[in-house]
Design a protein around this motif. Structure first.
Motif, PDB file in Angstrom:
ATOM      1  N   THR A  77       0.836  -1.204   0.000  1.00  0.00           N
ATOM      2  CA  THR A  77       0.000   0.000   0.000  1.00  0.00           C
ATOM      3  C   THR A  77       0.868   1.250   0.000  1.00  0.00           C
ATOM      4  OG1 THR A  77      -1.731  -1.180   1.200  1.00  0.00           O
ATOM      5  CG2 THR A  77      -1.828   1.223   1.249  1.00  0.00           C
ATOM      6  N   GLY A  78       1.897   1.278   0.839  1.00  0.00           N
ATOM      7  CA  GLY A  78       2.803   2.429   0.885  1.00  0.00           C
ATOM      8  C   GLY A  78       3.540   2.639  -0.424  1.00  0.00           C
ATOM      9  N   ALA A  79       4.027   1.550  -0.996  1.00  0.00           N
ATOM     10  CA  ALA A  79       4.741   1.662  -2.274  1.00  0.00           C
ATOM     11  C   ALA A  79       3.804   2.148  -3.374  1.00  0.00           C
ATOM     12  CB  ALA A  79       5.358   0.313  -2.652  1.00  0.00           C
ATOM     13  N   VAL A  80       2.581   1.636  -3.412  1.00  0.00           N
ATOM     14  CA  VAL A  80       1.613   2.085  -4.417  1.00  0.00           C
ATOM     15  C   VAL A  80       1.321   3.566  -4.221  1.00  0.00           C
ATOM     16  CG1 VAL A  80      -0.791   1.866  -5.212  1.00  0.00           C
ATOM     17  CG2 VAL A  80       0.584  -0.185  -4.808  1.00  0.00           C
ATOM     18  N   GLY A  81       1.193   4.006  -2.977  1.00  0.00           N
ATOM     19  CA  GLY A  81       0.915   5.414  -2.708  1.00  0.00           C
ATOM     20  C   GLY A  81       1.993   6.348  -3.226  1.00  0.00           C
ATOM     21  N   VAL A  82       3.249   6.089  -2.873  1.00  0.00           N
ATOM     22  CA  VAL A  82       4.316   6.995  -3.315  1.00  0.00           C
ATOM     23  C   VAL A  82       4.545   6.890  -4.821  1.00  0.00           C
ATOM     24  CG1 VAL A  82       5.461   7.174  -1.074  1.00  0.00           C
ATOM     25  CG2 VAL A  82       6.174   5.387  -2.649  1.00  0.00           C
ATOM     26  N   MET A  83       4.369   5.710  -5.369  1.00  0.00           N
ATOM     27  CA  MET A  83       4.550   5.565  -6.819  1.00  0.00           C
ATOM     28  C   MET A  83       3.384   6.178  -7.603  1.00  0.00           C
ATOM     29  SD  MET A  83       7.461   4.410  -7.553  1.00  0.00           S
ATOM     30  CE  MET A  83       8.168   5.232  -6.130  1.00  0.00           C
ATOM     31  N   LEU A 131       2.325 -14.825   9.950  1.00  0.00           N
ATOM     32  CA  LEU A 131       1.320 -13.871   9.479  1.00  0.00           C
ATOM     33  C   LEU A 131       0.719 -14.258   8.129  1.00  0.00           C
ATOM     34  CD1 LEU A 131       3.152 -10.539  10.410  1.00  0.00           C
ATOM     35  CD2 LEU A 131       1.350 -11.728  11.692  1.00  0.00           C
ATOM     36  N   THR A 132       1.299 -15.212   7.465  1.00  0.00           N
ATOM     37  CA  THR A 132       0.809 -15.613   6.148  1.00  0.00           C
ATOM     38  C   THR A 132       0.033 -16.916   6.283  1.00  0.00           C
ATOM     39  OG1 THR A 132       2.885 -16.751   5.704  1.00  0.00           O
ATOM     40  CG2 THR A 132       2.681 -14.513   4.873  1.00  0.00           C
ATOM     41  N   PRO A 133      -0.811 -17.230   5.358  1.00  0.00           N
ATOM     42  CA  PRO A 133      -1.092 -16.493   4.134  1.00  0.00           C
ATOM     43  C   PRO A 133      -2.079 -15.359   4.401  1.00  0.00           C
ATOM     44  CG  PRO A 133      -2.393 -18.492   4.138  1.00  0.00           C
ATOM     45  CD  PRO A 133      -1.539 -18.515   5.387  1.00  0.00           C
ATOM     46  N   TYR A 134      -1.899 -14.264   3.668  1.00  0.00           N
ATOM     47  CA  TYR A 134      -2.842 -13.154   3.717  1.00  0.00           C
ATOM     48  C   TYR A 134      -4.008 -13.473   2.782  1.00  0.00           C
ATOM     49  CZ  TYR A 134       0.622 -10.210   6.071  1.00  0.00           C
ATOM     50  OH  TYR A 134       1.507  -9.684   6.963  1.00  0.00           O
ATOM     51  N   PRO A 135      -5.199 -13.014   3.111  1.00  0.00           N
ATOM     52  CA  PRO A 135      -6.317 -13.210   2.188  1.00  0.00           C
ATOM     53  C   PRO A 135      -6.042 -12.489   0.871  1.00  0.00           C
ATOM     54  CG  PRO A 135      -7.093 -12.395   4.328  1.00  0.00           C
ATOM     55  CD  PRO A 135      -5.599 -12.336   4.337  1.00  0.00           C
ATOM     56  N   SER A 136      -6.523 -13.060  -0.222  1.00  0.00           N
ATOM     57  CA  SER A 136      -6.225 -12.482  -1.537  1.00  0.00           C
ATOM     58  C   SER A 136      -6.825 -11.095  -1.720  1.00  0.00           C
ATOM     59  CB  SER A 136      -6.697 -13.409  -2.651  1.00  0.00           C
ATOM     60  OG  SER A 136      -8.075 -13.653  -2.523  1.00  0.00           O
ATOM     61  N   TRP A 137      -7.871 -10.764  -0.976  1.00  0.00           N
ATOM     62  CA  TRP A 137      -8.467  -9.445  -1.126  1.00  0.00           C
ATOM     63  C   TRP A 137      -7.543  -8.327  -0.652  1.00  0.00           C
ATOM     64  CZ3 TRP A 137      -8.947  -7.243   3.633  1.00  0.00           C
ATOM     65  CH2 TRP A 137      -9.154  -8.091   4.733  1.00  0.00           C
ATOM     66  N   TRP A 138      -6.468  -8.658   0.055  1.00  0.00           N
ATOM     67  CA  TRP A 138      -5.509  -7.637   0.468  1.00  0.00           C
ATOM     68  C   TRP A 138      -4.882  -6.932  -0.730  1.00  0.00           C
ATOM     69  CZ3 TRP A 138      -4.866  -4.704   4.379  1.00  0.00           C
ATOM     70  CH2 TRP A 138      -5.219  -5.122   5.651  1.00  0.00           C
ATOM     71  N   ALA A 139      -4.770  -7.618  -1.851  1.00  0.00           N
ATOM     72  CA  ALA A 139      -4.210  -6.974  -3.051  1.00  0.00           C
ATOM     73  C   ALA A 139      -5.114  -5.827  -3.501  1.00  0.00           C
ATOM     74  CB  ALA A 139      -4.039  -7.995  -4.172  1.00  0.00           C
ATOM     75  N   ALA A 140      -6.421  -6.039  -3.466  1.00  0.00           N
ATOM     76  CA  ALA A 140      -7.359  -4.975  -3.839  1.00  0.00           C
ATOM     77  C   ALA A 140      -7.288  -3.821  -2.848  1.00  0.00           C
ATOM     78  CB  ALA A 140      -8.778  -5.530  -3.921  1.00  0.00           C
ATOM     79  N   VAL A 141      -7.173  -4.150  -1.563  1.00  0.00           N
ATOM     80  CA  VAL A 141      -7.037  -3.104  -0.548  1.00  0.00           C
ATOM     81  C   VAL A 141      -5.763  -2.299  -0.793  1.00  0.00           C
ATOM     82  CG1 VAL A 141      -6.666  -2.675   1.924  1.00  0.00           C
ATOM     83  CG2 VAL A 141      -8.397  -4.335   1.182  1.00  0.00           C
ATOM     84  N   ALA A 142      -4.663  -2.984  -1.058  1.00  0.00           N
ATOM     85  CA  ALA A 142      -3.391  -2.292  -1.314  1.00  0.00           C
ATOM     86  C   ALA A 142      -3.498  -1.379  -2.521  1.00  0.00           C
ATOM     87  CB  ALA A 142      -2.258  -3.310  -1.504  1.00  0.00           C
ATOM     88  N   LEU A 143      -4.145  -1.860  -3.570  1.00  0.00           N
ATOM     89  CA  LEU A 143      -4.289  -1.051  -4.780  1.00  0.00           C
ATOM     90  C   LEU A 143      -5.178   0.165  -4.527  1.00  0.00           C
ATOM     91  CD1 LEU A 143      -3.777  -0.603  -7.790  1.00  0.00           C
ATOM     92  CD2 LEU A 143      -5.779  -2.044  -8.237  1.00  0.00           C
ATOM     93  N   VAL A 144      -6.355  -0.055  -3.974  1.00  0.00           N
ATOM     94  CA  VAL A 144      -7.303   1.044  -3.775  1.00  0.00           C
ATOM     95  C   VAL A 144      -6.776   2.054  -2.749  1.00  0.00           C
ATOM     96  CG1 VAL A 144      -9.627   1.620  -2.949  1.00  0.00           C
ATOM     97  CG2 VAL A 144      -9.295  -0.291  -4.527  1.00  0.00           C
ATOM     98  N   ALA A 145      -6.289   1.567  -1.614  1.00  0.00           N
ATOM     99  CA  ALA A 145      -5.773   2.472  -0.582  1.00  0.00           C
ATOM    100  C   ALA A 145      -4.520   3.202  -1.052  1.00  0.00           C
ATOM    101  CB  ALA A 145      -5.495   1.708   0.708  1.00  0.00           C
ATOM    102  N   GLY A 150      -2.178   8.205  -2.731  1.00  0.00           N
ATOM    103  CA  GLY A 150      -1.323   8.923  -3.669  1.00  0.00           C
ATOM    104  C   GLY A 150      -2.055  10.058  -4.356  1.00  0.00           C
ATOM    105  N   LEU A 151      -3.288   9.798  -4.790  1.00  0.00           N
ATOM    106  CA  LEU A 151      -4.065  10.844  -5.456  1.00  0.00           C
ATOM    107  C   LEU A 151      -4.455  11.949  -4.483  1.00  0.00           C
ATOM    108  CD1 LEU A 151      -6.277   8.654  -7.810  1.00  0.00           C
ATOM    109  CD2 LEU A 151      -4.298  10.080  -8.449  1.00  0.00           C
ATOM    110  N   LEU A 152      -4.771  11.584  -3.240  1.00  0.00           N
ATOM    111  CA  LEU A 152      -5.087  12.592  -2.228  1.00  0.00           C
ATOM    112  C   LEU A 152      -3.856  13.453  -1.924  1.00  0.00           C
ATOM    113  CD1 LEU A 152      -7.209  13.727  -0.280  1.00  0.00           C
ATOM    114  CD2 LEU A 152      -6.415  12.047   1.401  1.00  0.00           C
ATOM    115  N   THR A 153      -2.713  12.827  -1.822  1.00  0.00           N
ATOM    116  CA  THR A 153      -1.474  13.573  -1.602  1.00  0.00           C
ATOM    117  C   THR A 153      -1.239  14.554  -2.737  1.00  0.00           C
ATOM    118  OG1 THR A 153      -0.494  11.761  -0.359  1.00  0.00           O
ATOM    119  CG2 THR A 153       1.034  13.347  -1.332  1.00  0.00           C
TER     120      THR A 153
END
Length: 177
Positions: A77-83, A131-145, A150-153
């Motif tokens: 999520t952090g990497a997606v935000g700054v990128m 801590l693994t496995p993470y649920p697959s929906w975490w990818a959508a959360v990472a992308l959307v968040a 990033g867009l809000l910033t």
């Protein structure tokens, strides 16, 4: 598979972190905090050194977490935000990096989301801590968040272009009755 994910995590995570180091120091070819601040000003951002520190810190933190495979969805999520912020700066140049385009930030966004989707692999701190496995929906959360932050910033910290000066009407163009 674990070996491939480890290589991908290390490559992407350390590159993201390295870009953060460059923004706030003279290490890895950076121009120091003053140079990072000037880069953001030139790209139209306000906030001075605080903006450079936040961006650099975000990249360092998310990159190191990705490389270590620790809290992988949060790191992604952090990497997606700054990128995403970087992508918005490069957008006007088109896709390709040789034209100063957004290709590189887009690849890092895609890779971070893919790591959130696949998980960090067996050779990671997430796996070692159970801590693994993470649920697959975490990818959508990472992308959307990540995209949202990033867009809000960009929206909050980017200066709007000053309005174009309006020409004052000439006395001959006046249509007085």
């Amino acid at each position: 598979m674990d070996t491939g994910i480890l290589i991908l995590r290390l490559l992407v995570g350390l590159l993201v972190a390295g870009h953060g180091v460059q923004k706030i120091s003279t290490h890895l070819g950076g121009r120091g905090l003053e140079g990072g601040t000037e880069e953001f000003r030139a790209d139209g951002f306000r906030g001075g050194a605080l903006t450079a520190l936040a961006a650099g810190g975000g990249q360092i933190g998310s990159g190191l977490l990705l490389a270590a495979g620790l809290l992988t969805p949060l790191a992604a999520t952090g990497a997606v935000g700054v990128m995403t912020v970087a992508l918005t700066v490069k957008w006007r140049h088109g896709l390709w990096v040789q034209n100063d385009g957004y290709e590189y930030p887009l690849v890092l966004i895609g890779t971070a989301v893919a790591l959130a989707a696949t998980g960090p692999g067996g050779w990671s701190l997430d796996a070692a801590l159970g801590l693994t496995p993470y649920p697959s929906w975490w990818a959508a959360v990472a992308l959307v968040a990540g995209l949202g932050s990033g867009l809000l910033t960009r929206l909050v910290l980017h200066r709007q272009a000053p309005p174009a000066p309006q020409a004052s009407p000439s006395p001959q163009a006046s249509s007085a009755p």
